[in-house]
Design an enzyme around this catalytic site. Structure first.
Site, mmCIF file in Angstrom:
data_model
loop_
_atom_site.group_PDB
_atom_site.id
_atom_site.type_symbol
_atom_site.label_atom_id
_atom_site.label_comp_id
_atom_site.label_asym_id
_atom_site.label_seq_id
_atom_site.Cartn_x
_atom_site.Cartn_y
_atom_site.Cartn_z
ATOM 1 N N ASN A 1 -10.446 0.272 -0.612
ATOM 2 C CA ASN A 1 -8.659 0.225 -0.761
ATOM 3 C C ASN A 1 -8.280 -0.428 -1.929
ATOM 4 O O ASN A 1 -8.237 -1.773 -1.554
ATOM 5 C CB ASN A 1 -7.684 -0.185 0.720
ATOM 6 C CG ASN A 1 -6.451 -0.483 0.637
ATOM 7 O OD1 ASN A 1 -5.950 -0.314 -0.474
ATOM 8 N ND2 ASN A 1 -5.875 -1.174 2.148
ATOM 9 N N HIS B 1 -3.185 7.365 2.745
ATOM 10 C CA HIS B 1 -3.869 5.861 2.176
ATOM 11 C C HIS B 1 -5.033 5.726 2.754
ATOM 12 O O HIS B 1 -5.358 5.751 3.930
ATOM 13 C CB HIS B 1 -3.143 4.997 2.605
ATOM 14 C CG HIS B 1 -3.412 3.644 2.135
ATOM 15 N ND1 HIS B 1 -2.863 2.960 0.829
ATOM 16 C CD2 HIS B 1 -3.404 1.782 3.104
ATOM 17 C CE1 HIS B 1 -3.702 1.905 0.627
ATOM 18 N NE2 HIS B 1 -3.708 1.219 2.065
ATOM 19 N N CYS C 1 1.185 -1.193 0.011
ATOM 20 C CA CYS C 1 -0.129 0.075 -0.269
ATOM 21 C C CYS C 1 1.039 1.724 0.086
ATOM 22 O O CYS C 1 0.374 2.622 -0.444
ATOM 23 C CB CYS C 1 -0.397 -0.379 1.185
ATOM 24 S SG CYS C 1 -2.071 -1.145 1.498
HETATM 25 N N1 ACO Z 1 -19.034 -7.633 9.490
HETATM 26 C C1 ACO Z 1 -19.792 -7.646 10.682
HETATM 27 N N2 ACO Z 1 -18.705 -8.356 11.821
HETATM 28 C C2 ACO Z 1 -17.735 -8.745 11.484
HETATM 29 C C3 ACO Z 1 -17.603 -8.156 10.341
HETATM 30 C C4 ACO Z 1 -17.967 -7.623 9.133
HETATM 31 N N3 ACO Z 1 -16.999 -8.115 7.686
HETATM 32 N N4 ACO Z 1 -15.736 -8.693 10.671
HETATM 33 C C5 ACO Z 1 -15.760 -8.631 11.796
HETATM 34 N N5 ACO Z 1 -17.139 -8.660 12.585
HETATM 35 C C6 ACO Z 1 -17.178 -8.923 13.824
HETATM 36 C C7 ACO Z 1 -16.683 -9.615 14.333
HETATM 37 O O1 ACO Z 1 -16.759 -11.012 14.798
HETATM 38 C C8 ACO Z 1 -16.316 -8.663 16.071
HETATM 39 O O2 ACO Z 1 -17.463 -9.468 16.482
HETATM 40 P P1 ACO Z 1 -17.610 -10.062 18.601
HETATM 41 O O3 ACO Z 1 -17.995 -8.562 18.822
HETATM 42 O O4 ACO Z 1 -19.025 -10.460 18.813
HETATM 43 O O5 ACO Z 1 -16.718 -11.012 19.236
HETATM 44 C C9 ACO Z 1 -17.138 -7.917 16.172
HETATM 45 O O6 ACO Z 1 -17.198 -7.605 14.615
HETATM 46 C C10 ACO Z 1 -15.468 -6.499 16.059
HETATM 47 O O7 ACO Z 1 -14.713 -7.548 14.965
HETATM 48 P P2 ACO Z 1 -13.203 -6.681 15.242
HETATM 49 O O8 ACO Z 1 -12.446 -7.807 14.476
HETATM 50 O O9 ACO Z 1 -13.119 -6.742 16.374
HETATM 51 O O10 ACO Z 1 -13.790 -5.168 13.836
HETATM 52 P P3 ACO Z 1 -12.911 -3.904 13.937
HETATM 53 O O11 ACO Z 1 -12.769 -2.965 14.252
HETATM 54 O O12 ACO Z 1 -11.202 -4.211 14.218
HETATM 55 O O13 ACO Z 1 -12.131 -4.262 12.196
HETATM 56 C C11 ACO Z 1 -11.145 -4.571 10.410
HETATM 57 C C12 ACO Z 1 -11.748 -5.324 11.866
HETATM 58 C C13 ACO Z 1 -12.268 -4.046 9.457
HETATM 59 C C14 ACO Z 1 -10.374 -5.238 9.394
HETATM 60 C C15 ACO Z 1 -10.920 -3.454 11.669
HETATM 61 O O14 ACO Z 1 -9.294 -3.447 11.598
HETATM 62 C C16 ACO Z 1 -9.134 -2.591 10.176
HETATM 63 O O15 ACO Z 1 -9.689 -2.076 9.717
HETATM 64 N N6 ACO Z 1 -8.393 -3.104 10.022
HETATM 65 C C17 ACO Z 1 -7.172 -2.775 8.961
HETATM 66 C C18 ACO Z 1 -6.840 -3.364 8.060
HETATM 67 C C19 ACO Z 1 -6.143 -2.750 6.784
HETATM 68 O O16 ACO Z 1 -6.661 -1.558 6.484
HETATM 69 N N7 ACO Z 1 -5.585 -3.667 5.980
HETATM 70 C C20 ACO Z 1 -5.174 -3.518 4.441
HETATM 71 C C21 ACO Z 1 -4.503 -3.209 4.322
HETATM 72 S S1 ACO Z 1 -3.181 -2.315 5.252
HETATM 73 C C22 ACO Z 1 -3.578 -1.268 5.404
HETATM 74 O O17 ACO Z 1 -3.965 -0.231 3.865
HETATM 75 C C23 ACO Z 1 -3.288 0.096 5.564
#
Ligand code: ACO
Length: 332
Positions: free
Chosen positions: A289, A259, A120
């Site tokens: 993204n 980004h 990225c």
């Molecule tokens: N739909 C519905 N519920 C979901 C989903 C979904 N797609 N994904 C997770 N959940 C649920 C989980 O099971 C969890 O439930 P629980 O509380 O009952 O256990 C709850 O939602 C929270 O899950 P988390 O994993 O804690 O969610 P988080 O707030 O961390 O969001 C996400 C997840 C969106 C992936 C976030 O961590 C993120 O964006 N991380 C950065 C990743 C990224 O951008 N990577 C790309 C490459 S690097 C870069 O470009 C920066």
């Protein structure tokens, strides 16, 4: 021949272009495939839809469309190009390079063309490399592309990744200038993030095989929480460091172009560096993204807001980990 060693040449962006595929994948489409909801995705990521390139087309096709868009908009001549650098993690093939394939599709020769993979952060790495080529005075017209067909590596049944990613391409044209355009960049890598964000299969460690397919190694995988925290920390610190290095402060910045990975990451970076909210450019809602394409696409879409002389700070974070921040004056 006398060589003038005192004359400093800078690179500046003289044109910009972009392309996204027509086909949209909305949150409602994903609701039908995995256990998720539009409400959850918008609240946790800021994304409503992404663009998906059709099968049979590849990263180079989007890059070519972005370059054609630039050429038409700014009335440029493709035959003037000396070098093409393509930032991508999703090349058409392992070889030849996507940049090389683009030369063939555009019908140009005698061009230095190669790819950069910094995930990225790739566009910022490529921009700095392109600016450095121009500054040598040996290359006068350099195309810097950020393009990824990441949908080819997304497991549509994995809700931890299928909500985040989309396809797209952006491009800038760099040329020499006596006034300053591209000012400086701070680009870093640490190699500690390999297990938290990767596409393992298809390289020399796990070559394409039945085994790597069965173990789903060809899909993008991540630990979202680890990536999230590292992204905020790295981008915020690097933005402040590159400003400091250039005796500038956050109040000097007209536009922050982060980004586009997650709206919550973008907001947190803005808060950490204490920039006014309306100075941050965002288009994640419609594209998600797009890996190396997010920054040029975001600038391209918002270019009508930018004024000549505006100071832009670009910042990115990605797999590796790799990250960085760049400073430039808008000169179009
Ligand atoms: N739909 C519905 N519920 C979901 C989903 C979904 N797609 N994904 C997770 N959940 C649920 C989980 O099971 C969890 O439930 P629980 O509380 O009952 O256990 C709850 O939602 C929270 O899950 P988390 O994993 O804690 O969610 P988080 O707030 O961390 O969001 C996400 C997840 C969106 C992936 C976030 O961590 C993120 O964006 N991380 C950065 C990743 C990224 O951008 N990577 C790309 C490459 S690097 C870069 O470009 C920066």
């Amino acid at each position: 021949m006398e060589i003038n060693l005192t004359k400093k040449i800078y690179a500046h962006i003289s044109a910009i272009g972009g392309y996204v595929p027509e086909n949209k994948r909305t949150n409602h489409d994903l609701e039908l495939i995995t256990d998720t909801s539009d409400e959850w995705i918008v609240k946790r990521t800021g994304i409503k839809e992404r663009r998906i390139l059709e099968e049979g087309l590849a990263t180079s096709d989007m890059a070519v469309n972005a370059i054609k868009n630039l050429i038409e908009t700014y009335n440029k001549d493709i035959n003037d190009v000396d070098a093409i650098i393509v930032a991508t993690s999703t090349p058409d093939m392992l070889m030849p390079s996507t940049a090389n394939i683009i030369c063939g599709k555009l019908g140009i020769e005698n061009v230095w063309a190669f790819d950069i993979n910094a995930a990225c952060s790739g566009f910022l790495y490529a921009l700095d490399m392109g600016a450095s080529l121009v500054e040598t005075n040996r290359y006068k017209n350099v195309l810097v592309v950020g393009a990824d067909k990441i949908s080819a590596y997304v497991n549509i049944n994995d809700r931890s990744t299928n909500i985040l990613f989309g396809d797209g391409a952006g491009v800038v044209w760099l040329e020499p200038t006596k006034e300053i355009g591209v000012i400086d960049a701070l680009l870093l890598s640490n190699g500690t993030g390999k297990e938290f964000l990767n596409i393992e299969g298809g390289g020399s460690l796990y070559p394409p095989s039945q085994d790597s397919l069965e173990k789903e190694k060809t899909y993008i995988k991540q630990d979202g929480k680890v990536v999230f925290k590292n992204a905020i920390n790295a981008m915020s610190h690097t933005c402040l460091d590159v400003l400091d290095k250039n005796n500038l402060s956050v109040s000097d910045i007209n536009w922050l172009v982060p980004h586009q990975a997650n709206k919550r990451i973008i907001d947190a970076v803005g808060k950490e560096i204490n920039i006014e909210e309306n100075k941050t450019l965002i288009n994640i809602e419609h594209y998600g993204n797009t890996i190396a394409a997010t920054i040029p696409l975001c600038i391209w879409e918002n270019s009508s807001k930018l004024k000549k002389g505006d100071l832009l700070m670009l910042t990115a974070f990605g797999a590796g980990f790799s990250w960085g921040a760049s400073l430039l004056r808008w000169t179009i």
